[in-house]
Design an enzyme around this catalytic site. Sequence first.
Site, PDB file in Angstrom:
ATOM      1  N   GLU A 252      -1.513  13.574  -8.611  1.00 11.17           N
ATOM      2  CA  GLU A 252      -0.248  12.840  -8.768  1.00 11.17           C
ATOM      3  C   GLU A 252      -0.466  11.389  -8.376  1.00 11.17           C
ATOM      4  O   GLU A 252      -1.344  11.100  -7.564  1.00 11.17           O
ATOM      5  CB  GLU A 252       0.817  13.417  -7.817  1.00 11.17           C
ATOM      6  CG  GLU A 252       1.330  14.774  -8.205  1.00 11.17           C
ATOM      7  CD  GLU A 252       2.228  15.364  -7.109  1.00 11.17           C
ATOM      8  OE1 GLU A 252       2.363  14.765  -6.028  1.00 11.17           O
ATOM      9  OE2 GLU A 252       2.786  16.443  -7.361  1.00 11.17           O
ATOM     10  N   LYS A 254       0.017   8.269  -6.216  1.00 12.45           N
ATOM     11  CA  LYS A 254       0.464   8.024  -4.837  1.00 12.45           C
ATOM     12  C   LYS A 254       1.275   6.740  -4.906  1.00 12.45           C
ATOM     13  O   LYS A 254       0.713   5.662  -5.056  1.00 12.45           O
ATOM     14  CB  LYS A 254      -0.731   7.895  -3.907  1.00 12.45           C
ATOM     15  CG  LYS A 254      -0.332   7.769  -2.448  1.00 12.45           C
ATOM     16  CD  LYS A 254      -1.565   7.784  -1.569  1.00 12.45           C
ATOM     17  CE  LYS A 254      -1.238   8.018  -0.109  1.00 12.45           C
ATOM     18  NZ  LYS A 254      -0.376   7.034   0.485  1.00 12.45           N
ATOM     19  N   ARG A 259       8.263   7.561   2.239  1.00 13.45           N
ATOM     20  CA  ARG A 259       8.512   8.984   2.084  1.00 13.45           C
ATOM     21  C   ARG A 259       9.986   9.267   2.285  1.00 13.45           C
ATOM     22  O   ARG A 259      10.562   8.836   3.282  1.00 13.45           O
ATOM     23  CB  ARG A 259       7.692   9.736   3.138  1.00 13.45           C
ATOM     24  CG  ARG A 259       7.926  11.231   3.237  1.00 13.45           C
ATOM     25  CD  ARG A 259       7.342  11.905   2.015  1.00 13.45           C
ATOM     26  NE  ARG A 259       7.185  13.337   2.203  1.00 13.45           N
ATOM     27  CZ  ARG A 259       6.050  13.912   2.601  1.00 13.45           C
ATOM     28  NH1 ARG A 259       4.995  13.187   2.914  1.00 13.45           N
ATOM     29  NH2 ARG A 259       5.966  15.211   2.713  1.00 13.45           N
ATOM     30  N   ARG A 274      10.156   9.195   6.778  1.00 15.28           N
ATOM     31  CA  ARG A 274       9.079  10.005   7.349  1.00 15.28           C
ATOM     32  C   ARG A 274       9.245  10.167   8.855  1.00 15.28           C
ATOM     33  O   ARG A 274       8.879  11.176   9.417  1.00 15.28           O
ATOM     34  CB  ARG A 274       7.770   9.304   7.016  1.00 15.28           C
ATOM     35  CG  ARG A 274       6.629   9.681   7.891  1.00 15.28           C
ATOM     36  CD  ARG A 274       5.452   9.929   7.006  1.00 15.28           C
ATOM     37  NE  ARG A 274       4.227   9.648   7.714  1.00 15.28           N
ATOM     38  CZ  ARG A 274       3.158   9.122   7.153  1.00 15.28           C
ATOM     39  NH1 ARG A 274       3.202   8.769   5.890  1.00 15.28           N
ATOM     40  NH2 ARG A 274       2.060   8.948   7.829  1.00 15.28           N
ATOM     41  N   GLU A 304       9.030   9.906  -3.033  1.00 15.96           N
ATOM     42  CA  GLU A 304       8.755   8.559  -2.546  1.00 15.96           C
ATOM     43  C   GLU A 304       9.788   7.627  -3.178  1.00 15.96           C
ATOM     44  O   GLU A 304      10.028   7.700  -4.394  1.00 15.96           O
ATOM     45  CB  GLU A 304       7.331   8.174  -2.977  1.00 15.96           C
ATOM     46  CG  GLU A 304       6.817   6.889  -2.390  1.00 15.96           C
ATOM     47  CD  GLU A 304       6.112   7.059  -1.042  1.00 15.96           C
ATOM     48  OE1 GLU A 304       6.189   8.146  -0.438  1.00 15.96           O
ATOM     49  OE2 GLU A 304       5.497   6.072  -0.596  1.00 15.96           O
ATOM     50  N   PHE A 344       8.226  14.923  -5.576  1.00 17.43           N
ATOM     51  CA  PHE A 344       7.001  15.710  -5.717  1.00 17.43           C
ATOM     52  C   PHE A 344       7.043  17.079  -5.052  1.00 17.43           C
ATOM     53  O   PHE A 344       6.090  17.839  -5.149  1.00 17.43           O
ATOM     54  CB  PHE A 344       5.767  14.923  -5.257  1.00 17.43           C
ATOM     55  CG  PHE A 344       5.890  14.255  -3.914  1.00 17.43           C
ATOM     56  CD1 PHE A 344       5.851  14.986  -2.751  1.00 17.43           C
ATOM     57  CD2 PHE A 344       6.024  12.869  -3.833  1.00 17.43           C
ATOM     58  CE1 PHE A 344       5.946  14.365  -1.522  1.00 17.43           C
ATOM     59  CE2 PHE A 344       6.119  12.230  -2.603  1.00 17.43           C
ATOM     60  CZ  PHE A 344       6.085  12.990  -1.444  1.00 17.43           C
ATOM     61  N   LYS A 426      -5.539  12.549  -0.128  1.00 18.81           N
ATOM     62  CA  LYS A 426      -5.222  11.251  -0.718  1.00 18.81           C
ATOM     63  C   LYS A 426      -6.494  10.507  -1.080  1.00 18.81           C
ATOM     64  O   LYS A 426      -7.470  10.533  -0.338  1.00 18.81           O
ATOM     65  CB  LYS A 426      -4.339  10.411   0.208  1.00 18.81           C
ATOM     66  CG  LYS A 426      -4.803  10.340   1.625  1.00 18.81           C
ATOM     67  CD  LYS A 426      -3.771   9.690   2.513  1.00 18.81           C
ATOM     68  CE  LYS A 426      -4.310   9.598   3.926  1.00 18.81           C
ATOM     69  NZ  LYS A 426      -3.426   9.102   4.913  1.00 18.81           N
TER      70      LYS A 426
HETATM   71  P1  AMP Z   1      -0.482   8.197   4.128  1.00 17.63           P
HETATM   72  O1  AMP Z   1       0.754   7.472   4.588  1.00 17.63           O
HETATM   73  O2  AMP Z   1      -1.568   7.306   3.657  1.00 17.63           O
HETATM   74  O3  AMP Z   1      -0.917   9.257   5.105  1.00 17.63           O
HETATM   75  O4  AMP Z   1      -0.073   9.031   2.812  1.00 17.63           O
HETATM   76  C1  AMP Z   1       0.962   9.981   2.807  1.00 17.63           C
HETATM   77  C2  AMP Z   1       2.196   9.369   2.208  1.00 17.63           C
HETATM   78  O5  AMP Z   1       2.011   9.059   0.843  1.00 17.63           O
HETATM   79  C3  AMP Z   1       3.385  10.330   2.159  1.00 17.63           C
HETATM   80  O6  AMP Z   1       4.051  10.431   3.386  1.00 17.63           O
HETATM   81  C4  AMP Z   1       4.249   9.715   1.089  1.00 17.63           C
HETATM   82  O7  AMP Z   1       5.100   8.741   1.666  1.00 17.63           O
HETATM   83  C5  AMP Z   1       3.262   8.949   0.205  1.00 17.63           C
HETATM   84  N1  AMP Z   1       3.190   9.466  -1.163  1.00 17.63           N
HETATM   85  C6  AMP Z   1       3.284   8.718  -2.288  1.00 17.63           C
HETATM   86  N2  AMP Z   1       3.166   9.467  -3.389  1.00 17.63           N
HETATM   87  C7  AMP Z   1       2.990  10.740  -2.992  1.00 17.63           C
HETATM   88  C8  AMP Z   1       2.794  11.981  -3.668  1.00 17.63           C
HETATM   89  N3  AMP Z   1       2.732  12.066  -4.992  1.00 17.63           N
HETATM   90  N4  AMP Z   1       2.639  13.102  -2.906  1.00 17.63           N
HETATM   91  C9  AMP Z   1       2.683  13.031  -1.547  1.00 17.63           C
HETATM   92  N5  AMP Z   1       2.856  11.885  -0.853  1.00 17.63           N
HETATM   93  C10 AMP Z   1       3.003  10.749  -1.559  1.00 17.63           C
END
Ligand code: AMP
Length: 562
Positions: A252, A254, A259, A274, A304, A344, A426
């Site tokens: 998907e 990102k 969040r 979040r 998101e 998502f 990710k």
């Molecule tokens: P990180 O903040 O780098 O740990 O990445 C996780 C965050 O990516 C999640 O809390 C979401 O806010 C964001 N995010 C964006 N797109 C997606 C997606 N398709 N699936 C899950 N998280 C996503």
Amino acid sequence: MNLKYIDFVKIYSSLEKTTSKLEKASIISKFLEKIQDDEELKICTSLIEGRVFPKYKQIELGVATQLMIKAISKSTGFSTKEIEDLFRELGDLGSVAEHCIKNMKQKVFIKKSLSVKEVYYTMQKIGLSSGEGSQEKKLLSISYLLNNSQPEEAKYIVRTILEELRVGVAEGILIDAISEAFLKSREERNVVEFAWNILTDFSEVVVIAKNEGKNGLLNVKPVLGRPIQVMLGLAAESIEDVVNEYPNIICEFKYDGFRAQIHKDFDKIWIFSRRQEDVTNQFPDIVECCKKNIKANQCIVEGEIWAIDEDNKPLPFQKLSQRIHRKYEIEKMIKEIPVQLNLFDIVFVDGKTLFNLPLKERRNILFEIVREEERKIKIAESIIPKTIDEIKNFYKKAKELKQEGIMIKNLDAPYIFGRHVGGWYKIKETMESLDLVIIGATWGEGARARWLTSYLLACRDENTGKLLSCGMMSTGLTEEEYQMLTDILSKDIIKQSGRDVIVKPRIVIEVGYQEIQKSPNYESGYALRFPRFIRIRDDKSIEECDTLSRVDALFKSQGRKG
Ligand code: AMP
């Protein structure tokens, strides 16, 4: 039964005497299992955690140091100056209050003994008084408690009210304690943890554990309007790593936003960030859009929210940030900074919890209940890839559209709270590389015992000139490169202990990595996640290596989502 606060605080002193998590959990579990009354059980559990309100309520007690000093002075006859001096000497106002009550200057009236219930509800009153005259009311409530407390009680009353209990009870310890007390085994901690992730309130979890046991905990349902803990992604080392491990995956986009956990209860909508903050009022456009386009009566969906420009690309995060924090002129903001929601996941629908369903099925349900609307609400763009190349192209497309990268998700995995192996991964662009100095190394083991195989890296503090460690690197090298570095470094060893060596700083290398994290383990205060060797920078002297402020700046540029 009416549990006395003086009997309760003994648990705090026992907890303070040990640093062992196991022992702390045992102390708490033995204490909790003896409590018969549900209300007292709830209260004691909250107080052990140092809480007067559950976290999701986001109510602070709002008592500043100065107000507490005034209260202690009023109850004990010590002047505020004396209290401030003692504060400097003892380091915490709890100990100051204990000292002052022990050595009261004022005539001591007969004290009534405090019950845990009375202490707890008086503290709640402190948190709930707001507006005009609230400082005075808070002062009266604190004084009431201090006037009736023994020295040891005063110490913990003050610390709890100041929200700095400091007896070292983290979430994990309470989870262990509750499982030990009521499920009679720490092996069952995941059951307690499951319920906690959904209810986010130990005082509720403990009562369910006591009265309904394992089944009760497993059947816990989310409460609409109260945010759950969310599932997060791990940084993948590479696309190949994830693909080789899991047969059924989905990729998907990102998205570059924040969040959002969205709860719907007929025509009531909540949006939580979040960090579980309620941001509903800032996004009436999303509220309307969800009312219109989410067909279920009740549900919790996740996605998101990102600020969208005219070309459907994300606006800079600062713009979105303005929307998150803005409390007035919201209609104007909606026009200036439009946002889109990309969903998502779904974890609850019309009375059913979906945590245990595989992602594949959760997504099917999501598709059933969401009506997409251009530039407003969409399901996250995705592909089910057949080849690595398809994933790489999808990643490229996400980057061209200025999104952050992609997520690779295991379609067979249930919804697992937090970051876990086997769930979501990710893939983000590796960050700009850093040029760092090698200041130490470790000899390898087995077949690699002839090489130095891990390297301690450092950046330079430009103010002091000192080299500060910032991580340990051991990947990205070919055998020839291990040999070459070993040849150079082994001539520079200053000190050796066991397999670890300290070397004279002489070599600068270029290092790639996935992320910079805060870390107490290295002198710079930062650690590189997944550092990998790129090349030796023999064109650079150690004075030219990257500085602490560059590391700091790179950390900040990636960390805007906190
Ligand atoms: P990180 O903040 O780098 O740990 O990445 C996780 C965050 O990516 C999640 O809390 C979401 O806010 C964001 N995010 C964006 N797109 C997606 C997606 N398709 N699936 C899950 N998280 C996503």
